[in-house]
Structures are given as C-alpha cells and as structure tokens.
Design a protein around this motif. Structure first.
Motif, PDB file in Angstrom:
ATOM      1  N   THR A 138      -7.602  -1.127  -6.015  1.00 65.29           N
ATOM      2  CA  THR A 138      -9.079  -1.182  -5.972  1.00 65.29           C
ATOM      3  C   THR A 138      -9.796  -2.254  -6.695  1.00 65.29           C
ATOM      4  OG1 THR A 138      -9.215   1.166  -5.244  1.00 65.29           O
ATOM      5  CG2 THR A 138     -11.291   0.212  -6.479  1.00 65.29           C
ATOM      6  N   GLN A 163      -3.708   3.663  -6.837  1.00 69.46           N
ATOM      7  CA  GLN A 163      -4.982   3.107  -6.181  1.00 69.46           C
ATOM      8  C   GLN A 163      -6.100   2.176  -6.956  1.00 69.46           C
ATOM      9  OE1 GLN A 163      -5.605   3.148  -2.714  1.00 69.46           O
ATOM     10  NE2 GLN A 163      -3.431   3.747  -2.665  1.00 69.46           N
ATOM     11  N   LYS A 217       0.887  -1.216  -0.041  1.00 67.85           N
ATOM     12  CA  LYS A 217       0.041  -0.049   0.017  1.00 67.85           C
ATOM     13  C   LYS A 217       1.044   1.326   0.077  1.00 67.85           C
ATOM     14  CE  LYS A 217      -3.114  -0.196   3.155  1.00 67.85           C
ATOM     15  NZ  LYS A 217      -4.205  -0.148   4.229  1.00 67.85           N
ATOM     16  N   ARG A 255       0.933   4.471  -3.652  1.00 65.89           N
ATOM     17  CA  ARG A 255      -0.014   5.874  -3.507  1.00 65.89           C
ATOM     18  C   ARG A 255      -0.760   6.428  -4.502  1.00 65.89           C
ATOM     19  NH1 ARG A 255       0.602   5.847   1.432  1.00 65.89           N
ATOM     20  NH2 ARG A 255       2.755   6.443   2.552  1.00 65.89           N
TER      21      ARG A 255
END
Length: 186
Positions: free
Chosen positions: A71, A67, A60, A64
C-alpha cells in the motif's frame, strides 16, 4: 557634424537592438534546454512508474501479511505521478524510493522471494532506471545552472527580468537519497 552624430546614434541603437535580440534568443534557448531536460527526467520517472505495478503483481502472493508495504508503494507512486515543481517532485520520489526500499528489506525475510526471478529482474531494471534518472537529473541541474547564471549575469540581467525570465528550481535529492550509502559484505 549633425549627420555624423545621427550616424553614431543610429549605429549605437542598431548595436543595442542586435545585442537585445541575441540576448533574448540566448535566454530562450537556455530556457528551452531546461524544459527539455526536465522532460527527460519525466520520461525516466514514467518508466520507473510503469515498472512498479509489475513488481507488485510479482510479489503480491508472498506479501499476504505485508499489505501495508504494498500500500505504501502504491500510494507513493500515485503521489509521485502528480504534476509538481522540481522540489516537490524530488520529495515525492524520495518517499517512493523509501517505500521500494522497505519492500526489498521485507523481501529479505522470504527466501523463496529473494530467489524469485520477477524480483531479481525488477531489481536489475530498477537499478538501470535509477541510473538513467540520476543522469537526467544531473543534466537538468546543469541546464538550470547555466540558465540561472545567464539571467543573473550582467548585462543580461537588465533584460531578463523585463522579458519575463525567472530563475528555475534545481532538482535536489531529498531524504534517503542524500544520505551516504553503507555497503556490507556479510
């Protein structure tokens, strides 16, 4: 003569009843094998689903700007975890595999991530799990083939439909899993 005819009829009826019972029990055994082998796929898929949150947590901080990749994986995992038929499950698994593949492709852009032990460990664990899933799918498909052949073969076909035995669906690879793998030694 009447007694002999009656004995012959009774013997034929007894043989027929024994055959019907044996056929029914054989079909039940094969149906149970199909169901058990599908549960084995489910066990391995659950293992795979449990690995994914750990992977996402580990990468994670590096992702950045990426995403949408995270998702995609989260959504594909959520959809794959829903109860489905084998064909639908195969399609969901193909989407999840594609999303994970995208993650590894994007990870190539991050040298520090490529050397991250979380990602390396995950890739090894995922590879092992994928092998187990593949084996479980093969076992399931073998069980389905045996079961479907039995209910379609004469004389079992006479009893199978009347007793509620119907064909089962194979767990077939979908999407990227059906494509041939390209290996590059750059």
């Amino acid at each position: 003569m009447g007694t002999v005819l009656l004995i012959v009829i009774v013997v034929i009826v007894v043989i027929f009843v024994i055959y019907a019972i044996a056929t029914y029990n054989g079909l039940v055994r094969r149906r149970n094998e199909v169901e058990e082998s599908y549960r084995q796929i489910d066990v391995q898929l659950k293992r795979r689903y449990d690995l994914i949150p750990n992977l996402l947590e580990g990468v994670k901080k590096y992702f950045r700007q990426e995403q949408d990749v995270l998702t995609q994986i989260t959504q594909a995992r959520s959809q794959a975890m829903q109860p489905q038929s084998p064909g639908q499950q195969a399609q969901s698994e193909a989407r999840l595999s594609g999303a994970i593949g995208n993650l590894f492709a994007v990870a190539e852009n991050y040298p520090e991530l490529r050397s991250n032990t979380v990602l390396i460990d995950f890739q090894e664990e995922l590879s092992s799990t994928e092998n187990k899933i593949s084996f479980a799918r093969q076992h399931y498909n073998d069980s389905v083939q045996s079961y479907n052949t039995k209910i379609q073969s004469f004389p079992a076909v006479i009893f199978s439909r009347a007793m509620g035995f119907t064909e089962r669906e194979y767990f077939e690879a979908q999407g990227p899993e059906r494509e041939s793998v390209t290996v590059s030694y750059d």
